[in-house]
Each structure stands twice: as structure tokens, then as C-alpha cells.
Design a protein around this motif. Structure first.
Motif, short mmCIF file in Angstrom:
data_model
loop_
_atom_site.label_atom_id
_atom_site.label_comp_id
_atom_site.label_asym_id
_atom_site.label_seq_id
_atom_site.Cartn_x
_atom_site.Cartn_y
_atom_site.Cartn_z
N GLU A 64 1.26 3.09 -10.23
CA GLU A 64 1.98 3.41 -9.00
C GLU A 64 1.00 3.73 -7.86
O GLU A 64 1.16 3.26 -6.74
CB GLU A 64 2.93 4.59 -9.21
CG GLU A 64 4.14 4.28 -10.04
CD GLU A 64 5.24 3.55 -9.29
OE1 GLU A 64 5.01 3.00 -8.19
OE2 GLU A 64 6.35 3.52 -9.82
N GLU A 65 -0.02 4.53 -8.18
CA GLU A 65 -1.01 4.89 -7.16
C GLU A 65 -1.79 3.66 -6.72
O GLU A 65 -2.11 3.51 -5.54
CB GLU A 65 -1.96 5.97 -7.70
CG GLU A 65 -3.05 6.38 -6.73
CD GLU A 65 -2.55 6.99 -5.42
OE1 GLU A 65 -3.38 7.12 -4.49
OE2 GLU A 65 -1.35 7.35 -5.30
N GLY A 66 -2.09 2.77 -7.65
CA GLY A 66 -2.78 1.53 -7.30
C GLY A 66 -1.97 0.69 -6.32
O GLY A 66 -2.51 0.16 -5.34
N ARG A 68 0.32 1.86 -4.31
CA ARG A 68 0.38 2.60 -3.06
C ARG A 68 -0.89 2.36 -2.24
O ARG A 68 -0.83 2.07 -1.04
CB ARG A 68 0.55 4.10 -3.34
CG ARG A 68 0.82 4.92 -2.07
CD ARG A 68 0.88 6.41 -2.35
NE ARG A 68 -0.44 6.99 -2.54
CZ ARG A 68 -1.31 7.21 -1.56
NH1 ARG A 68 -1.02 6.90 -0.32
NH2 ARG A 68 -2.49 7.74 -1.82
N GLN A 69 -2.03 2.46 -2.91
CA GLN A 69 -3.31 2.24 -2.23
C GLN A 69 -3.42 0.80 -1.72
O GLN A 69 -3.91 0.57 -0.60
CB GLN A 69 -4.48 2.56 -3.16
CG GLN A 69 -4.67 4.03 -3.43
CD GLN A 69 -5.15 4.79 -2.22
OE1 GLN A 69 -5.89 4.28 -1.39
NE2 GLN A 69 -4.70 6.02 -2.09
N ALA A 70 -2.99 -0.15 -2.54
CA ALA A 70 -3.03 -1.55 -2.11
C ALA A 70 -2.17 -1.75 -0.87
O ALA A 70 -2.56 -2.48 0.06
CB ALA A 70 -2.56 -2.47 -3.24
N LEU A 72 -1.46 0.50 1.44
CA LEU A 72 -2.16 1.09 2.58
C LEU A 72 -3.24 0.15 3.10
O LEU A 72 -3.37 -0.05 4.32
CB LEU A 72 -2.77 2.44 2.20
CG LEU A 72 -1.80 3.57 1.90
CD1 LEU A 72 -2.56 4.80 1.39
CD2 LEU A 72 -0.97 3.92 3.13
N GLU A 73 -4.03 -0.40 2.18
CA GLU A 73 -5.11 -1.31 2.57
C GLU A 73 -4.56 -2.58 3.22
O GLU A 73 -5.06 -3.04 4.24
CB GLU A 73 -5.98 -1.67 1.37
CG GLU A 73 -6.81 -0.52 0.84
CD GLU A 73 -7.84 -0.03 1.84
OE1 GLU A 73 -8.45 -0.86 2.55
OE2 GLU A 73 -8.03 1.19 1.93
N ASN A 75 -1.63 -3.03 4.67
CA ASN A 75 -1.02 -2.72 5.96
C ASN A 75 -2.08 -2.48 7.03
O ASN A 75 -1.94 -2.92 8.17
CB ASN A 75 -0.10 -1.51 5.85
CG ASN A 75 1.11 -1.80 4.99
OD1 ASN A 75 1.45 -2.96 4.73
ND2 ASN A 75 1.76 -0.76 4.52
N SER A 76 -3.15 -1.80 6.65
CA SER A 76 -4.24 -1.54 7.58
C SER A 76 -4.92 -2.85 8.01
O SER A 76 -5.24 -3.04 9.18
CB SER A 76 -5.26 -0.61 6.94
OG SER A 76 -6.38 -0.44 7.77
N HIS A 91 5.34 -5.37 -9.08
CA HIS A 91 5.52 -3.93 -9.31
C HIS A 91 6.77 -3.69 -10.14
O HIS A 91 6.74 -2.94 -11.14
CB HIS A 91 5.61 -3.19 -7.97
CG HIS A 91 5.97 -1.76 -8.12
ND1 HIS A 91 7.29 -1.33 -8.12
CD2 HIS A 91 5.21 -0.65 -8.29
CE1 HIS A 91 7.31 -0.03 -8.29
NE2 HIS A 91 6.07 0.42 -8.39
#
Length: 114
Positions: A64-66, A68-70, A72-73, A75-76, A91
Motif C-alpha cells: 500500500e505504501e509503495g 502511495r509513494q508511486a 506521489l512521484e 503526480n509530481s 493494486h
């Protein structure tokens, strides 16, 4: 338990370099299809958990955290507001597999207690 895990079966396949090859790679049966990526991600998580429900939940949280981080990256980098649909589908498939294994482990635990 500190044992070693052979991760070679979870290795990433070569990345396609043309739009046509990329489409094949993410299509059903492709090396980066929902099923293939789910196999690799969940397979490694299940291998690490080794039938331990607590470790399985820790692996679920890590996945789940992976994601989430993906997100963020991604979207950035793109200015988007969410991951592409294939990521959401992947997912969902991985979480379904976590749910299924959790249920299997619970059934096994209940049967062992009887």
C-alpha cells in the motif's frame, strides 16, 4: 526467520522501447500486464510472509505504501491527480490476492485448532 529468498523469479522483464511493444507488454499476457505484475509483487510478499498472518499484514501495508509513494512521484512528475487505470487495476488485484491468502490462512488456523 532470517532465511534467504530466491528473488530471481521476481526479476523485472526488459522494458519495451517502442509504443507497439509497450502496448503488448501491458496487454493481457504481457510482461507488465495486471496479472504479471500482480504475480511478481504478491508472489514476493507472500514468500516473505511465509504463511505468517502478521507478516502478511506487514507486507500488505508495505505494498500500500509503495503504491502511495508511486502515486506521489507520478503526480509530481506529470501533474496528474492519480495513477493510470492499469495501476489501480493492479493494486486491486494485489489486494484481492492478499484478502484470499488471509482467508486461506484463517481457514487453516481454524482447522488446526479443531
Amino acid at each position: 526467520d532470517g532465511g534467504l529468498i530466491d528473488t530471481s523469479r521476481f526479476a523485472l522483464p526488459e522494458v519495451a522501447t517502442t509504443p507497439e511493444d509497450a502496448q503488448k507488454a501491458i496487454s493481457e499476457g504481457g510482461a507488465y500486464s495486471v496479472s504479471a505484475v500482480s504475480d511478481r509483487v504478491f508472489g514476493m510478499a507472500a514468500e516473505i510472509a511465509n504463511g505468517d498472518p502478521e507478516k502478511l499484514e506487514a507486507m500488505r501495508a508495505a505494498v500500500e505504501e509503495g503504491f502511495r509513494q508511486a502515486g506521489l512521484e507520478f503526480n509530481s512528475a506529470t501533474g496528474a491527480s492519480g495513477l493510470p487505470q492499469i495501476c489501480s487495476d493492479t493494486h486491486d488485484e494485489i489486494m484481492k490476492r492478499f484478502d484470499n491468502l488471509k482467508a486461506q490462512l484463517a481457514d487453516t488456523s481454524v482447522a488446526a485448532e479443531s
